[in-house]
Design an enzyme around this catalytic site. Structure first.
Site, PDB file in Angstrom:
ATOM      1  N   CYS A  22      26.912 -13.299   7.946  1.00 47.67           N
ATOM      2  CA  CYS A  22      25.503 -13.475   7.623  1.00 47.67           C
ATOM      3  C   CYS A  22      25.124 -12.681   6.384  1.00 47.67           C
ATOM      4  O   CYS A  22      25.842 -11.777   5.954  1.00 47.67           O
ATOM      5  CB  CYS A  22      24.632 -13.034   8.792  1.00 47.67           C
ATOM      6  SG  CYS A  22      24.635 -14.206  10.175  1.00 47.67           S
ATOM      7  N   HIS A  67      19.049 -12.779   7.676  1.00 51.31           N
ATOM      8  CA  HIS A  67      18.283 -12.119   8.732  1.00 51.31           C
ATOM      9  C   HIS A  67      18.225 -10.623   8.464  1.00 51.31           C
ATOM     10  O   HIS A  67      19.043 -10.081   7.704  1.00 51.31           O
ATOM     11  CB  HIS A  67      18.856 -12.399  10.124  1.00 51.31           C
ATOM     12  CG  HIS A  67      20.178 -11.759  10.423  1.00 51.31           C
ATOM     13  ND1 HIS A  67      20.301 -10.466  10.874  1.00 51.31           N
ATOM     14  CD2 HIS A  67      21.450 -12.242  10.339  1.00 51.31           C
ATOM     15  CE1 HIS A  67      21.577 -10.172  11.066  1.00 51.31           C
ATOM     16  NE2 HIS A  67      22.307 -11.233  10.744  1.00 51.31           N
TER      17      HIS A  67
END
Length: 233
Positions: free
Chosen positions: A203, A188
């Site tokens: 992440c 992301h």
């Protein structure tokens, strides 16, 4: 009225106290006020001077400090006092290694070439790219993966859920162009430097430009392969 005002002031103080730790917990680099420049010569003075295009004499100068400090501020390195220490040089050294990869990120053949389209993540070099067989489709691009204790998990995975406007249920912050491939770990975009230490909470952070491109090139069910080990973990 005095009691009401005092209660409001206390409430505001509590709220402010909750907001700051959340920002820091996310690894977001807050705007840093530039402290006074250090006059100390750092252990990596010559390497840092060379990286920044400064005269390489191994001695700290006012101009050296300002150049180092600007680099530290840009990438959220703290303290940003212009000291040529291990964290600053570690970031620069990583940048040099990333640049040396050029357009052949899978030279060692560690990312599978028999899976069709696949997103590869090299934790050691903090690079990611998309390939189709042995053909490079996009990248390599710098990424920001999990810090010590929150490492991005290695292995072969698949994108199982995508949400272009995802908001973290843990940290309550936007995670645009999220493509989840392992539990709560996803590609992301993130509004910090990709070289901002110490890293994410697992992440694979990307710039908005790269996250949008990954969104357009990948789909649910595509493979993701994560390998290596992030420096400092």
């Amino acid at each position: 009225m005095g009691d009401i005002r005092r209660r409001r002031a206390v409430a505001l103080g509590i709220t402010a106290g909750l907001v700051a730790p959340l920002t820091l917990a996310l690894g977001t680099a807050p705007a840093q006020a530039a402290p006074s420049c250090t006059t100390q010569t750092g252990p990596y003075q010559k390497q840092v001077e060379k990286f920044l295009g400064r005269p390489v004499d191994g001695k700290q100068s006012a101009a050296d400090c300002k150049a180092i400090q600007a680099f530290q501020t840009k990438h959220g390195i703290t303290p940003n006092a212009g000291y040529a220490g291990p964290v600053t040089w570690g970031v620069m050294d990583l940048m040099n290694k990333q640049k040396a990869v050029g357009k052949n990120p899978n030279k060692a053949g560690k990312c599978p070439v028999n899976k069709g389209r696949i997103a590869c993540v090299n934790l050691t070099l903090q690079l990611s790219w998309i390939q189709d067989g042995d053909k490079l489709v996009y990248g390599p691009v710098p990424v920001r993966t999990g810090r010590n204790g929150y490492e991005t998990r290695t292995g072969l995975k698949k994108i199982y859920w995508r949400n272009i406007d995802h908001v973290s249920s843990i940290y309550h912050v936007p995670m645009p162009y999220s493509q989840f491939f392992d539990g709560g770990q996803a590609f992301h975009s993130a509004g910090v430097s990709m070289w901002n230490p110490p890293g994410s909470h697992g992440c694979v952070n990307m710039t908005k430009t790269d996250a949008k491109k990954y969104w357009s090139l990948l789909k649910k069910g595509d493979d993701v392969y994560v390998y290596g080990r992030k420096p400092g973990t």
